[in-house]
Design a protein around this motif. Structure first.
Motif, PDB file in Angstrom:
ATOM      1  N   UNK A 144     -19.723 181.280  92.319  1.00 40.37           N
ATOM      2  CA  UNK A 144     -18.311 180.868  92.304  1.00 40.37           C
ATOM      3  C   UNK A 144     -18.180 179.442  91.780  1.00 40.37           C
ATOM      4  N   UNK A 145     -19.226 178.667  91.991  1.00 41.48           N
ATOM      5  CA  UNK A 145     -19.275 177.259  91.573  1.00 41.48           C
ATOM      6  C   UNK A 145     -20.611 177.045  90.870  1.00 41.48           C
ATOM      7  N   UNK A 146     -20.603 176.393  89.709  1.00 45.02           N
ATOM      8  CA  UNK A 146     -21.831 176.073  88.983  1.00 45.02           C
ATOM      9  C   UNK A 146     -21.892 174.561  88.827  1.00 45.02           C
ATOM     10  N   UNK A 147     -23.018 173.971  89.248  1.00 46.40           N
ATOM     11  CA  UNK A 147     -23.191 172.522  89.145  1.00 46.40           C
ATOM     12  C   UNK A 147     -24.471 172.224  88.373  1.00 46.40           C
ATOM     13  N   UNK A 148     -24.372 171.342  87.378  1.00 50.04           N
ATOM     14  CA  UNK A 148     -25.491 171.042  86.490  1.00 50.04           C
ATOM     15  C   UNK A 148     -26.210 169.777  86.944  1.00 50.04           C
ATOM     16  N   UNK A 149     -27.530 169.880  87.120  1.00 53.33           N
ATOM     17  CA  UNK A 149     -28.346 168.750  87.570  1.00 53.33           C
ATOM     18  C   UNK A 149     -29.679 168.707  86.817  1.00 53.33           C
ATOM     19  N   UNK A 150     -29.629 168.948  85.516  1.00 53.02           N
ATOM     20  CA  UNK A 150     -30.857 168.997  84.722  1.00 53.02           C
ATOM     21  C   UNK A 150     -30.794 167.962  83.599  1.00 53.02           C
ATOM     22  N   UNK A 151     -31.949 167.510  83.114  1.00 56.00           N
ATOM     23  CA  UNK A 151     -31.958 166.585  81.969  1.00 56.00           C
ATOM     24  C   UNK A 151     -31.551 167.313  80.702  1.00 56.00           C
ATOM     25  N   UNK A 152     -31.102 166.559  79.709  1.00 52.88           N
ATOM     26  CA  UNK A 152     -30.761 167.133  78.411  1.00 52.88           C
ATOM     27  C   UNK A 152     -31.996 167.159  77.535  1.00 52.88           C
ATOM     28  N   UNK A 153     -32.326 168.339  77.022  1.00 57.93           N
ATOM     29  CA  UNK A 153     -33.460 168.512  76.113  1.00 57.93           C
ATOM     30  C   UNK A 153     -32.981 169.317  74.901  1.00 57.93           C
ATOM     31  N   UNK A 154     -33.771 169.353  73.832  1.00 61.34           N
ATOM     32  CA  UNK A 154     -33.368 170.189  72.695  1.00 61.34           C
ATOM     33  C   UNK A 154     -33.191 171.655  73.077  1.00 61.34           C
ATOM     34  N   UNK A 155     -33.925 172.116  74.075  1.00 60.11           N
ATOM     35  CA  UNK A 155     -33.854 173.525  74.466  1.00 60.11           C
ATOM     36  C   UNK A 155     -32.581 173.880  75.222  1.00 60.11           C
ATOM     37  N   UNK A 156     -31.990 172.917  75.947  1.00 62.75           N
ATOM     38  CA  UNK A 156     -30.801 173.268  76.732  1.00 62.75           C
ATOM     39  C   UNK A 156     -29.527 172.594  76.226  1.00 62.75           C
ATOM     40  N   UNK A 157     -29.562 172.058  75.010  1.00 58.92           N
ATOM     41  CA  UNK A 157     -28.342 171.517  74.417  1.00 58.92           C
ATOM     42  C   UNK A 157     -27.287 172.617  74.336  1.00 58.92           C
TER      43      UNK A 157
END
Length: 332
Positions: free
Chosen positions: A200-213
Motif C-alpha cells: 500500500x506504501x512504497x518507500x525507497x532507501x537504496x543508493x542510486x546505481x546505473x542498474x536502478x536508475x
C-alpha cells in the motif's frame, strides 16, 4: 593540512569548525558547487576537497584536482553516484564517504512525510490559521494493518522498517543483499516486483546505481496497487519524474513524498523565492495537492550533522596519516 569545502552552508561551517577543534585542519568554505567551472580555482597545497550530493566529480574535474595536488575527495554524505571512481583510481586520489550517519534522521523524515501526506496535517495547519475548522478533504487512513514495501534495507531502510513495524504494519522488503537483522525484526524479503505489487506504501532507501536508475517508472508503477503512496528520501534518479506525474494524474499514485529530485542541483539548498523557476516538472509536482516536496532535508538533524563532521574529519586524517582507516568509509 588543508581541506576546501564545496556547496558549503553556514551550518556546515558551524559543525565542521566545532569538530575541527580536535583535528586542527585548515578549513576553507566555498558556497559554490564543485564542477568544471571552478575546479581550476583550487590552489596548490589543498590536501582534500569535501563535497556534497550535488557536486560533480567528473573525470575532467578529477584530472584538475590531481594536477593541483589534491589527495582526497571526501563526501560528507553516504551516496557517491556523483563521483567518477575509476578516474579517481586512475589519478591516485583517495575517495571516502560517511557510510552511516544517524540513519534514524532519514528514516524519521520518511515517516514524517508519510504521516503528513496521509493525515494532511500541512493542509489542516493552513486552514486553522484562516479560522477554517472544516474537516472536509482531510480524511486519511490507518497505518495499522497496511502493507509497506521497503526498497533497500541498509541502515536507513532497517530503521524505517522498525518504525513501520511499530505502527503495526506488515513490512515487505527487497534488497539484493538481504539484512539478517531486518529479517529478525519480522520483515519478509521478496523479489522487487512482488514487493511493489502487494504494498500500500512504497518507500525507497537504496543508493542510486546505473542498474536502478529510474527504478520507479511507468512499468513498475503499473504493477503497483492503484492508489499507492510513494516516498523517496534516497536519490532523485530512482524515480522517472514525468512518468510518476502521469501516474499521479490517473490516480495510480495517490500520494507522493519526495525529499530528493532528479534535477535538484539547480534548485535545492537555494532561496529561489524571488526567481522564476524554469523546471516544468518540479512546478507541476508542486501544483499537485497530494504531493509533498522537501529540499533534501531528511539528513538535517543536529545528531546527523555532528556525526557527518566527526566521521569526515576522522577519515581524512586517517587517510593522510595512514593510521586507523575505517575501510567502510573508503571507496577508492
Amino acid at each position: 593540512m588543508k581541506i576546501v569545502f564545496f556547496s558549503a552552508k553556514p551550518y556546515d561551517r558551524d559543525f565542521f569548525e566545532s569538530c575541527n577543534e580536535h583535528y586542527d585542519f585548515e578549513l576553507e568554505f566555498w558556497e559554490t558547487h564543485l564542477g568544471p567551472h571552478i575546479a581550476d580555482a583550487i590552489k596548490p597545497g589543498t590536501d582534500a576537497v569535501c563535497v556534497f550530493v550535488n557536486d560533480k566529480l567528473t573525470a575532467e574535474v578529477i584530472a584538475v584536482l590531481a594536477e593541483k595536488g589534491v589527495k582526497i575527495i571526501a563526501l560528507r554524505c553516504a551516496g557517491f553516484n556523483n563521483v567518477d571512481l575509476e578516474a579517481a583510481k586512475q589519478y591516485g586520489i583517495r575517495v571516502c564517504r560517511v557510510p552511516a550517519y544517524s540513519p534514524q534522521a532519514v528514516a524519521e523524515h520518511a515517516v514524517a512525510m508519510l504521516l503528513t501526506l496521509n493525515r494532511k496535517t500541512h493542509k489542516a495547519y493552513n486552514r486553522i490559521r484562516e479560522q477554517n475548522f472544516s474537516l472536509s478533504g482531510l480524511m486519511g487512513f490507518n497505518l495499522f494493518g497496511k502493507t509497506v514495501g521497503v526498497i533497500g534495507t541498509g541502515k536507513i531502510g532497517a530503521a524505517f522498517c522498525k518504525i513501520m513495524l511499530g505502527f503495526g504494519c506488515k513490512v515487505l522488503a527487497y534488497d539484493p543483499f538481504e539484512n539478517e537483522q531486518v529479517r529478525n525484526f519480522g520483515v519478509k524479503y521478496l523479489p522487487f516486483h512482488e514487493v511493489i505489487k502487494d504494498a500500500d506504501i512504497v518507500s525507497l532507501h537504496c543508493p542510486l546505481t546505473p542498474d536502478n536508475h529510474h527504478l520507479i517508472s511507468a512499468a513498475s508503477l503499473s504493477s503497483m496497487k492503484k492508489g499507492v503512496t510513494l516516498i523517496n528520501t534516497s536519490r532523485g534518479g530512482l524515480i522517472h519524474t514525468r512518468e510518476v506525474i502521469d501516474a499521479l494524474k490517473t490516480g495510480q499514485v495517490a500520494a507522493l513524498g519526495i525529499d530528493v529530485y532528479e534535477q535538484e542541483e539547480k534548485l535545492f539548498f537555494k532561496d529561489l523565492s524571488t526567481s522564476i523557476i524554469g523546471d516544468d516538472d518540479i512546478q507541476r509536482l508542486i501544483s499537485f495537492p497530494n504531493v509533498l516536496v522537501t529540499g533534501h532535508q531528511a539528513f538535517f538533524t543536529q545528531e546527523a550533522l555532528t556525526e557527518i563532521a566527526e566521521s569526515t574529519l576522522a577519515t581524512v586524517k586517517a587517510l593522510l596519516t595512514g593510521d586507523g582507516v575505517d575501510e567502510a568509509a573508503v571507496l577508492v
